[in-house]
Design a protein around this motif. Structure first.
Motif, mmCIF file in Angstrom:
data_model
loop_
_atom_site.group_PDB
_atom_site.id
_atom_site.type_symbol
_atom_site.label_atom_id
_atom_site.label_comp_id
_atom_site.label_asym_id
_atom_site.label_seq_id
_atom_site.Cartn_x
_atom_site.Cartn_y
_atom_site.Cartn_z
ATOM 1 N N MET A 123 10.792 2.091 -4.131
ATOM 2 C CA MET A 123 9.904 0.944 -4.670
ATOM 3 C C MET A 123 8.563 1.197 -4.370
ATOM 4 O O MET A 123 7.714 0.966 -4.914
ATOM 5 C CB MET A 123 10.461 -0.489 -4.582
ATOM 6 C CG MET A 123 11.652 -0.697 -5.212
ATOM 7 S SD MET A 123 11.473 -0.390 -7.263
ATOM 8 C CE MET A 123 10.441 -1.592 -7.634
ATOM 9 N N ARG A 124 8.513 1.750 -2.942
ATOM 10 C CA ARG A 124 7.062 1.891 -2.564
ATOM 11 C C ARG A 124 6.454 3.199 -3.113
ATOM 12 O O ARG A 124 5.089 2.970 -2.728
ATOM 13 C CB ARG A 124 7.024 2.007 -0.842
ATOM 14 C CG ARG A 124 7.691 0.978 0.036
ATOM 15 C CD ARG A 124 7.757 1.239 1.339
ATOM 16 N NE ARG A 124 6.314 1.711 1.789
ATOM 17 C CZ ARG A 124 6.079 2.065 3.059
ATOM 18 N NH1 ARG A 124 7.281 2.127 4.033
ATOM 19 N NH2 ARG A 124 5.076 2.642 3.416
ATOM 20 N N ARG A 125 6.985 3.811 -3.640
ATOM 21 C CA ARG A 125 6.217 4.917 -4.444
ATOM 22 C C ARG A 125 5.001 4.248 -5.410
ATOM 23 O O ARG A 125 3.981 4.794 -5.622
ATOM 24 C CB ARG A 125 7.129 5.588 -5.533
ATOM 25 C CG ARG A 125 8.017 6.615 -4.823
ATOM 26 C CD ARG A 125 8.757 7.535 -5.761
ATOM 27 N NE ARG A 125 9.749 8.231 -5.112
ATOM 28 C CZ ARG A 125 11.010 8.111 -5.511
ATOM 29 N NH1 ARG A 125 11.475 7.316 -6.617
ATOM 30 N NH2 ARG A 125 12.038 8.837 -4.863
ATOM 31 N N MET A 126 5.348 2.977 -5.954
ATOM 32 C CA MET A 126 4.320 2.415 -7.003
ATOM 33 C C MET A 126 3.468 1.581 -6.137
ATOM 34 O O MET A 126 2.715 0.919 -6.894
ATOM 35 C CB MET A 126 5.542 1.791 -7.678
ATOM 36 C CG MET A 126 6.351 2.546 -8.727
ATOM 37 S SD MET A 126 7.074 1.622 -10.064
ATOM 38 C CE MET A 126 8.370 0.772 -8.970
ATOM 39 N N ARG A 127 3.526 1.566 -4.967
ATOM 40 C CA ARG A 127 2.312 0.731 -4.239
ATOM 41 C C ARG A 127 1.706 1.587 -3.086
ATOM 42 O O ARG A 127 0.889 0.977 -2.284
ATOM 43 C CB ARG A 127 3.268 -0.265 -3.332
ATOM 44 C CG ARG A 127 4.135 -1.129 -4.155
ATOM 45 C CD ARG A 127 4.913 -2.030 -3.155
ATOM 46 N NE ARG A 127 6.221 -2.788 -3.893
ATOM 47 C CZ ARG A 127 7.309 -2.783 -3.318
ATOM 48 N NH1 ARG A 127 7.473 -2.761 -1.967
ATOM 49 N NH2 ARG A 127 8.478 -3.437 -4.153
ATOM 50 N N LYS A 128 1.786 3.050 -3.383
ATOM 51 C CA LYS A 128 1.290 3.790 -2.300
ATOM 52 C C LYS A 128 -0.280 3.641 -1.925
ATOM 53 O O LYS A 128 -0.935 4.299 -1.111
ATOM 54 C CB LYS A 128 1.811 5.089 -2.384
ATOM 55 C CG LYS A 128 1.319 5.949 -3.691
ATOM 56 C CD LYS A 128 1.682 7.473 -3.835
ATOM 57 C CE LYS A 128 1.445 8.271 -4.949
ATOM 58 N NZ LYS A 128 2.007 9.667 -4.880
ATOM 59 N N ASN A 129 -0.974 3.372 -3.087
ATOM 60 C CA ASN A 129 -2.659 3.351 -2.966
ATOM 61 C C ASN A 129 -2.988 2.402 -3.932
ATOM 62 O O ASN A 129 -2.163 1.858 -5.039
ATOM 63 C CB ASN A 129 -3.154 4.761 -3.208
ATOM 64 C CG ASN A 129 -2.831 5.342 -4.485
ATOM 65 O OD1 ASN A 129 -3.132 4.854 -5.819
ATOM 66 N ND2 ASN A 129 -2.499 6.618 -4.466
ATOM 67 N N PRO A 130 -4.294 1.935 -3.919
ATOM 68 C CA PRO A 130 -4.801 1.036 -4.890
ATOM 69 C C PRO A 130 -4.930 1.167 -6.384
ATOM 70 O O PRO A 130 -4.751 0.477 -7.126
ATOM 71 C CB PRO A 130 -6.314 0.667 -4.281
ATOM 72 C CG PRO A 130 -6.339 1.135 -2.783
ATOM 73 C CD PRO A 130 -5.241 2.333 -2.816
ATOM 74 N N GLN A 131 -5.120 2.423 -6.579
ATOM 75 C CA GLN A 131 -5.158 3.064 -8.039
ATOM 76 C C GLN A 131 -3.761 2.900 -8.666
ATOM 77 O O GLN A 131 -3.726 2.578 -9.828
ATOM 78 C CB GLN A 131 -5.678 4.558 -8.114
ATOM 79 C CG GLN A 131 -6.815 4.678 -7.584
ATOM 80 C CD GLN A 131 -7.200 4.789 -6.026
ATOM 81 O OE1 GLN A 131 -6.394 4.720 -5.331
ATOM 82 N NE2 GLN A 131 -8.405 4.844 -5.714
ATOM 83 N N ILE A 132 -2.850 3.349 -7.862
ATOM 84 C CA ILE A 132 -1.477 3.107 -8.459
ATOM 85 C C ILE A 132 -1.084 1.741 -8.587
ATOM 86 O O ILE A 132 -0.680 1.242 -9.429
ATOM 87 C CB ILE A 132 -0.265 3.980 -7.683
ATOM 88 C CG1 ILE A 132 -0.669 5.449 -7.424
ATOM 89 C CG2 ILE A 132 1.118 3.633 -8.037
ATOM 90 C CD1 ILE A 132 -0.357 5.918 -8.829
#
Length: 322
Positions: free
Chosen positions: A8-17
């Motif tokens: 799930m952290r793939r979808m939180r990795k940076n502000p743009q995502i």
């Protein structure tokens, strides 16, 4: 699909995502700013509200100027509360064609493109501070309805786009709808305070609007905070009587009610982020216990619960964040 395939952290990795995947978004269109217009104030005499830091009572001229400034910053809607010079037992100044709200509506419709909404109630206009006509210590339901309907029509005549009955008398939406239609205002929207609870979170507002009851309380007409099913009944009745938009008040302590009403009726739904909620967060921020991020988070929770519109004293703060 489990870890390590699903992360799930793939979808939180940076502000743009995070931004492109955000489920709930707040926009300028979501907000309605409540303003207090005091008849006896002269232009330039703005009164700070001690129990609501950053909020004011305005003269007519200053209210219009403040609304214009907020419109330039992106505000789309405003909700007016009037503080009249004169009060009596029946709240007659509430439906005076030259009343402070009526004057403010006309000015705002002439000088801005804001959606202008008005609170329809008697509490600010009666000597006893209750939302209805009082006789022998009892708040009379049916006798109050005509006064509320007259108030709504006077606001519509002044140019109000939306009238918002907040009194919680049974049958008031039907009385207002009938009177509006009879007077040619069939396009005037009714935003009903459908589920308005007898809440401790109103205390700063009563100071701001000088509307505390002189005796007793409002528990015979505002809802018991313990009740949820009753809120659905109240909302259904208001829809049957002609309400166009349903409101839940307060907001933060009643997110479950907002969600239930939105899911049950699937109509435009508003929530009032009330004075106590505002002042509580402001106090926490001023004391250093919270950061201003708490404002955005609390507003986001109201939208996430299902509110399409949020009446909030935080509207100017949000506009600065936008």
């Amino acid at each position: 699909m489990e870890f390590p395939i699903t992360r799930m952290r793939r979808m939180r990795k940076n502000p743009q995502i995070r931004n492109i995947l955000r489920e709930t978004r707040l926009t300028q269109e979501n907000f309605i700013y409540p303003m207090f217009v005091k008849e006896e104030l002269k232009a330039g005499k703005i009164e700070a509200i001690s129990t609501m830091p950053g909020q004011n009572r305005y003269s007519l001229e200053d209210a219009v100027n403040a609304a214009k400034t907020l419109e330039e910053k992106g505000l789309k809607s405003i909700l007016l509360f009037g503080l009249p010079d004169k009060k009596d037992d029946i709240g007659s100044s509430a439906y005076d064609s030259r009343g402070i709200v009526q004057q403010a509506v006309t000015r705002l419709k002439d000088e801005t493109d804001l959606v202008v909404m008005t609170d329809v109630c008697l509490c600010q206009y009666t000597q006893h501070g209750h939302c209805g006509i009082v006789e022998n210590g009892e708040i009379l339901n049916d006798e109050t309805l005509e006064h509320l309907a007259l108030t709504a029509v006077s606001h519509a005549e002044a140019g109000a786009d939306v009238v918002a009955p907040s009194d919680m008398m049974d049958g008031r939406v039907e009385a207002i709808r009938e009177m509006l239609d009879l007077n040619g205002f069939d396009d005037t929207i009714i935003l009903s305070y459908a589920a308005k609870y007898a809440s401790a979170f109103y205390a700063p507002f009563r100071d701001a609007a000088c509307s505390a009851p002189s005796f007793g309380d409002r528990k015979t007409y505002q809802m018991d905070p313990a009740n949820a099913v009753e809120a659905l009944r109240e909302a259904e009745l208001d829809l049957m009587e002609g309400a166009d938009i349903l409101m839940v008040k307060p907001a933060l302590a009643y997110l479950d009610i907002i969600k239930a009403i939105k899911e049950e009726f699937k109509v435009p739904t508003a929530a009032y982020n009330v004075s106590g909620e505002y002042s509580m967060l402001k106090a926490g921020i001023d004391a250093g216990y919270l950061t201003e991020d708490a404002i955005f988070e609390s507003l986001l929770s109201i939208k996430r619960a299902g509110a399409d519109l949020i009446i909030s004293h935080f509207a100017p703060d949000f506009l600065e964040m936008f």
